[in-house]
Design a protein around this motif. Structure first.
Motif, short mmCIF file in Angstrom:
data_model
loop_
_atom_site.label_atom_id
_atom_site.label_comp_id
_atom_site.label_asym_id
_atom_site.label_seq_id
_atom_site.Cartn_x
_atom_site.Cartn_y
_atom_site.Cartn_z
N VAL A 230 -1.43 9.04 0.85
CA VAL A 230 -0.39 9.36 1.82
C VAL A 230 -0.64 8.54 3.08
O VAL A 230 -1.72 8.62 3.68
N TYR A 231 0.36 7.75 3.46
CA TYR A 231 0.25 6.90 4.64
C TYR A 231 1.08 7.46 5.79
O TYR A 231 2.22 7.92 5.59
N LYS A 232 0.52 7.41 6.98
CA LYS A 232 1.24 7.70 8.22
C LYS A 232 1.41 6.37 8.92
O LYS A 232 0.44 5.77 9.40
N PHE B 265 -2.70 18.84 -0.80
CA PHE B 265 -2.79 17.76 0.19
C PHE B 265 -4.06 17.92 0.99
O PHE B 265 -4.43 19.04 1.40
N HIS B 266 -4.73 16.79 1.26
CA HIS B 266 -5.98 16.82 2.01
C HIS B 266 -6.05 15.59 2.91
O HIS B 266 -5.74 14.47 2.48
N TYR B 267 -6.41 15.79 4.19
CA TYR B 267 -6.58 14.66 5.11
C TYR B 267 -7.87 13.90 4.79
O TYR B 267 -8.89 14.49 4.41
N ASP B 268 -7.84 12.58 4.99
CA ASP B 268 -9.05 11.77 4.88
C ASP B 268 -9.91 11.96 6.13
O ASP B 268 -9.39 11.98 7.26
N ASP B 269 -11.22 12.06 5.95
CA ASP B 269 -12.11 12.21 7.10
C ASP B 269 -12.01 11.02 8.04
O ASP B 269 -12.06 11.17 9.27
N ASP B 270 -11.88 9.82 7.48
CA ASP B 270 -11.78 8.61 8.32
C ASP B 270 -10.54 8.67 9.20
O ASP B 270 -10.56 8.21 10.35
N TYR B 271 -9.45 9.21 8.67
CA TYR B 271 -8.23 9.31 9.47
C TYR B 271 -8.41 10.31 10.60
O TYR B 271 -8.02 10.05 11.75
N LEU B 272 -9.01 11.45 10.30
CA LEU B 272 -9.21 12.48 11.32
C LEU B 272 -10.15 12.01 12.41
O LEU B 272 -10.09 12.49 13.55
N VAL C 246 0.46 14.26 9.72
CA VAL C 246 1.45 13.69 8.81
C VAL C 246 2.80 14.33 9.05
O VAL C 246 3.84 13.68 8.99
N ALA C 247 2.80 15.62 9.33
CA ALA C 247 4.04 16.36 9.59
C ALA C 247 3.70 17.54 10.50
O ALA C 247 2.54 17.95 10.61
N TRP C 248 4.73 18.10 11.14
CA TRP C 248 4.51 19.24 12.01
C TRP C 248 3.95 20.43 11.25
O TRP C 248 3.20 21.25 11.80
N SER C 249 4.30 20.55 9.97
CA SER C 249 3.81 21.68 9.16
C SER C 249 2.45 21.40 8.54
O SER C 249 1.93 22.25 7.81
N LEU C 250 1.87 20.21 8.82
CA LEU C 250 0.57 19.84 8.28
C LEU C 250 -0.35 19.41 9.41
O LEU C 250 -0.69 18.22 9.54
N PRO C 251 -0.75 20.32 10.29
CA PRO C 251 -1.60 19.95 11.43
C PRO C 251 -2.93 19.39 10.95
O PRO C 251 -3.40 19.69 9.85
N THR C 252 -3.54 18.56 11.78
CA THR C 252 -4.77 17.88 11.37
C THR C 252 -5.95 18.82 11.21
O THR C 252 -6.96 18.45 10.60
N ASP C 253 -5.85 20.03 11.75
CA ASP C 253 -6.95 20.99 11.57
C ASP C 253 -6.73 21.90 10.37
O ASP C 253 -7.47 22.87 10.16
N ALA C 254 -5.70 21.60 9.58
CA ALA C 254 -5.40 22.43 8.42
C ALA C 254 -6.40 22.16 7.29
O ALA C 254 -6.85 21.03 7.09
N VAL C 255 -6.73 23.20 6.56
CA VAL C 255 -7.52 23.03 5.34
C VAL C 255 -6.58 22.52 4.26
O VAL C 255 -5.39 22.29 4.49
N VAL D 164 5.43 20.03 -4.86
CA VAL D 164 4.58 19.45 -3.83
C VAL D 164 4.81 20.28 -2.57
O VAL D 164 5.79 21.03 -2.48
N PRO D 165 3.93 20.22 -1.57
CA PRO D 165 4.16 20.98 -0.33
C PRO D 165 5.55 20.70 0.24
O PRO D 165 6.10 19.60 0.07
N PRO D 166 6.15 21.69 0.93
CA PRO D 166 7.55 21.58 1.37
C PRO D 166 7.90 20.29 2.11
O PRO D 166 8.97 19.73 1.90
#
Length: 408
Positions: free
Chosen positions: A15-17, A34-41, A49-58, A67-69
């Motif tokens: 997933v690219y931002k 869906f999972h954030y990459d540690d390097d990105y964080l 990536v989206a308002w419904s997917l905050p960077t502190d989300a598990v 897939v997620p909404p």
């Protein structure tokens, strides 16, 4: 090139931002997470990536093949979806595989590609300045089994009472990214001309609308080319609709309430550095205008916000504006209710509803006056759409009556 059959066997996507890899989607059986990459964080100021997917989300995980909404909101619908599904030899509920196939050029700044696949530039499919090709043949290429080869863009389609019948597909052109819209003339005559007309009227009513042009091929088939507004040159702009902001699947787009849309989008704009009041007034103007012209397809995916080039969030240009009444027996209510009503609105109903959002009465009345003045001025030009005399006369009376309702 990866084929549809190959994509069904892939269980991980990047997933690219913008142009930066932000995370991954992983399929395990019927579950997708869906999972954030540690390097990105670890990047300073990394955007979600989206308002419904905050960077502190598990990890965000869903089942049943979905897939997620937010990502579901990137998928095509309607005729476009049918063509992509046929080309990939999969089913419409196989969200993950479909996203792998079309996710390299979705609306907004998020792209999804098979794991360890490089991002590819959009292909060129159409030159609007050259002699018009066979538009239906072009659409078949874009949305049929060959669509994965010609143009891999994904446009969340408008699938409703009328607009589900509009053939809508993204297309790359020599003038930039656009949306090609065709209509089945036998069942929905002058649909392209209808939308082009009311998009122009919207501008006179104070709404911002994208550039567009009608293209007609040698067979007399008309198509509407609408400029996409989710980019600035090579830079992509984040964009989300009301379903995505509320973490709802597209199937919920007719079950929302207008007041909820106004609240959540305006508050999100404010979180993104913009003005909540200005956003709410712009969304109200879009709502009032749609009522005035008899547009019964203003659902949750037709309200959107984006990140502007300044970095602040705001309401997107208006899109998919037309009078649906001639195709629905002149009895097509609003797609979403506004404080309990989807029809028989009045000036007082709008003013009272807007007051609940703490919008200044004078500003709301200015919106109502602008819309009524612009729509009334356009009644003398309704015949330019090309309907027969009876339909033209009835449409003129209909929108005039709607303006009367909003004026008193």
């Amino acid at each position: 090139m990866t084929t549809g059959a190959d994509l069904r066997d892939i269980d991980r996507a990047d997933v690219y931002k913008g142009n930066v890899r932000a995370g991954s989607l992983t399929r395990s059986g019927d579950n997708v997470s869906f999972h954030y990459d540690d390097d990105y964080l670890a990047r300073p100021g990394a955007d979600p990536v989206a308002w419904s997917l905050p960077t502190d989300a598990v990890d965000v995980s869903v089942g049943a093949g979905s897939v997620p909404p937010f990502f579901a909101g990137l998928l095509p619908e309607g005729v476009r979806l049918s063509g992509v599904v046929a080309g990939m030899k999969t089913s419409e509920d196989d969200h993950f595989t479909i996203l792998l196939g079309v996710g390299s050029d979705t609306i907004g700044d998020v792209r999804v590609v098979p794991h360890e696949t490089e991002l590819q530039p959009a292909t060129l499919a159409f030159d609007p300045e050259s002699p018009s090709p066979d538009l239906r043949a072009l659409f078949d290429q874009l949305s049929g089994p060959d669509s994965m080869r010609v143009d891999t863009a994904s446009l969340p389609g408008v699938q409703g009472k009328v607009s589900a019948q509009m053939y809508t597909s993204p297309v790359a052109t020599t003038q930039g990214a656009a949306i090609l819209k065709l209509a089945p003339p036998e069942r929905f005559p002058r649909l392209v001309e209808n939308e082009n007309f009311f998009m122009a009227v919207a501008e006179s009513c104070g709404l911002v609308v994208p550039r567009r042009q009608i293209a007609t091929d040698a067979r007399g088939v008309s198509g509407l080319l609408v400029q996409r507004f989710d980019g600035d040159g090579d830079r992509r702009l984040a964009q989300e609709d009301a379903c995505q902001i509320n973490s709802l699947y597209p199937s919920s787009k007719y079950r929302m309430k207008t007041e909820t849309v106004l609240d959540t989008l305006a508050s999100t704009v404010e979180r993104g550095g913009g003005s909540a009041r200005q956003a709410a007034l712009e969304l109200l103007r879009l709502t009032v205008y749609s009522y005035a012209i008899g547009n019964g397809d203003l659902h949750g995916k037709n309200y959107s916000i984006r990140r502007k080039t300044s970095g602040m969030w705001g309401v997107t240009p208006a899109y998919d504006l037309l009078c649906t009444q001639p195709y629905m027996g002149w009895n097509d209510p609003m797609a979403l209710t506004f404080y309990g009503r989807n029809n028989k609105w009045s000036r007082d109903h709008i003013v009272d509803g807007a007051a609940r959002h703490r919008l200044p009465r004078k500003a709301v009345e200015r919106v109502l006056d602008d819309v009524c003045a612009g729509v009334r001025a356009a009644t003398s030009d309704v015949e330019s759409i090309g309907f027969d005399d009876k339909t033209t006369s009835r449409m003129t009376r209909f929108i005039s009556a709607r303006c009367d309702e909003l004026s008193s």
